[in-house]
Enzyme design. Structure first.
Site, PDB file in Angstrom:
ATOM      1  N   LYS A   1       0.842  -1.197   0.000  1.00 29.83           N
ATOM      2  CA  LYS A   1       0.000   0.000   0.000  1.00 29.83           C
ATOM      3  C   LYS A   1       0.879   1.251   0.000  1.00 29.83           C
ATOM      4  O   LYS A   1       0.640   2.188  -0.770  1.00 29.83           O
ATOM      5  CB  LYS A   1      -0.940  -0.007   1.218  1.00 29.83           C
TER       6      LYS A   1
ATOM      7  N   GLN B   1      -4.715  -1.384   9.400  1.00 26.26           N
ATOM      8  CA  GLN B   1      -4.630  -2.742   8.852  1.00 26.26           C
ATOM      9  C   GLN B   1      -5.244  -3.744   9.821  1.00 26.26           C
ATOM     10  O   GLN B   1      -4.886  -3.789  10.996  1.00 26.26           O
ATOM     11  CB  GLN B   1      -3.158  -3.078   8.560  1.00 26.26           C
TER      12      GLN B   1
ATOM     13  N   ASP C   1     -11.195   3.013   3.856  1.00 27.00           N
ATOM     14  CA  ASP C   1     -11.582   1.598   3.786  1.00 27.00           C
ATOM     15  C   ASP C   1     -13.103   1.456   3.739  1.00 27.00           C
ATOM     16  O   ASP C   1     -13.616   0.373   3.444  1.00 27.00           O
ATOM     17  CB  ASP C   1     -11.062   0.855   5.028  1.00 27.00           C
TER      18      ASP C   1
END
Ligand code: NDP
Length: 298
Positions: free
Chosen positions: A55, A99, A122
């Site tokens: 990422k 994460q 997200d």
């Protein structure tokens, strides 16, 4: 029976990343700043470390700013929440990604809901889930968004199509169903208690499998000509490659399904590469909304 077209997610994602790169250059020229993405990793889970590294790398390659925060596995929930508050207040940060999975002593939903919904790239915050469900301006979870972009590219207008989603997780199945409904598909959501899963799947013009069970969806579950999106990523033994070797397979049995479907995503190289590309897309979108910039065409 024919041979399905392969939906090349890897190539589509590369094209999307290129367009994002141009958009970032354009924003920088126009406004003198670039969007920034903060990624928070707690602990040393090897798979999470790889995801976070990728990422960060792809964020920088697209010309955006990347802020990595790596915290010890023993980090308290309180200090993680403190970091989230700092990132919420940092005007250089447009997107915040924590994460998952987090260590067991931390309440994941509490942490996700502490992220400013406008920076929730997200799309897991309850406000964004609610906006998606009620037709509002949501930041949409990256994996289902990636599936939708592939479907639109393949099929154009999706309205009136019968879509069947296998799986009802908050991360994939539910937001996927909400997105397909938004596209005016007739949507059936199936799960582990569905009475006749093969029968439900056979009615699908669009079949999205997000189950986490290797090669569960068989060719004779698929309507001839259907478009099949395989979200699953499962590592299984591959004795044919040698002792102790493994390989990745999807939730769809590709060998039998590709003889019946009109088009299908492979694993790897289908949905997988779309997820990070959509994360970058969401970061650009979050930056444009929060900073009042005109959103470039992607
Ligand atoms: P979850 O385990 O959270 O959810 C799985 C869903 O599948 C549940 O709703 C479950 O039903 C349903 N299910 C399980 N077994 C069956 C069965 N036998 N028949 C019908 N339904 C069943 O998984 P995720 O949604 O997080 O992930 C799904 C897959 O997608 C995994 O392989 C994962 O690795 C992959 N994935 C890939 C990503 C990518 O970037 N490409 C990103 C995220 C996930 P119930 O609710 O009833 O238990």
């Amino acid at each position: 029976m024919g041979t399905a077209d392969i939906i090349d997610g890897k190539a589509f994602a590369a094209g999307l990343r290129e367009r994002i790169g141009s958009a970032v250059t354009e924003l920088k020229a126009k406004y003198g700043e670039v969007p920034g993405l903060a990624v928070v990793l707690v602990g040393e889970d090897p798979a999470s470390q790889v995801y976070v590294r990728n990422k960060g790398k792809q964020t920088l390659e697209s010309g955006m700013a990347s802020f990595e925060h790596k915290l010890d596995a023993s980090t308290s929930e309180e200090s993680l929440l403190k970091l989230i508050a700092e990132l919420n207040a940092d005007r250089a940060v447009d997107g915040i990604l924590v994460q998952l999975p987090l260590p067991a002593h931390i309440d994941s939903q509490k942490v996700l809901d502490a992220i400013d919904p406008e920076k929730d790239v997200d799309g897991f915050h309850v406000v964004n889930a609610g906006r998606l469900a009620t037709g509002g301006d949501a930041l949409v979870p990256c994996t289902p968004l990636g599936c939708l972009l592939l479907l639109r590219d393949r099929l154009g207008d999706l309205s009136g199509k019968h879509a069947v989603v296998v799986g009802r997780s908050n991360i994939v199945g539910k937001p996927m169903a909400a997105l397909l409904l938004r596209e005016s598909c007739t949507v059936t959501v199936t799960h582990s208690r569905t009475a006749d899963l093969p029968g439900e799947c056979r009615r699908a013009d669009i079949l999205v499998a997000a189950v986490g069970r290797p090669e569960m969806v068989k060719g004779d579950w698929i309507k001839p000509g259907a478009t099949v999106i395989d979200v699953g990523i499962n590592r299984v033994d591959a004795p044919e490659k040698g002792d102790g070797k493994t390989k990745l397979v999807g939730d769809v049995d590709f060998a039998s399904a590709s003889k019946v479907a009109g088009a299908i995503t492979p694993v790897p190289g289908g949905v997988g590469p779309m997820t990070i590309a959509c994360l970058l897309r969401n970061t650009v979108e979050a930056a444009c909304r929060r900073r009042g910039w005109a959103m470039p065409e992607l």
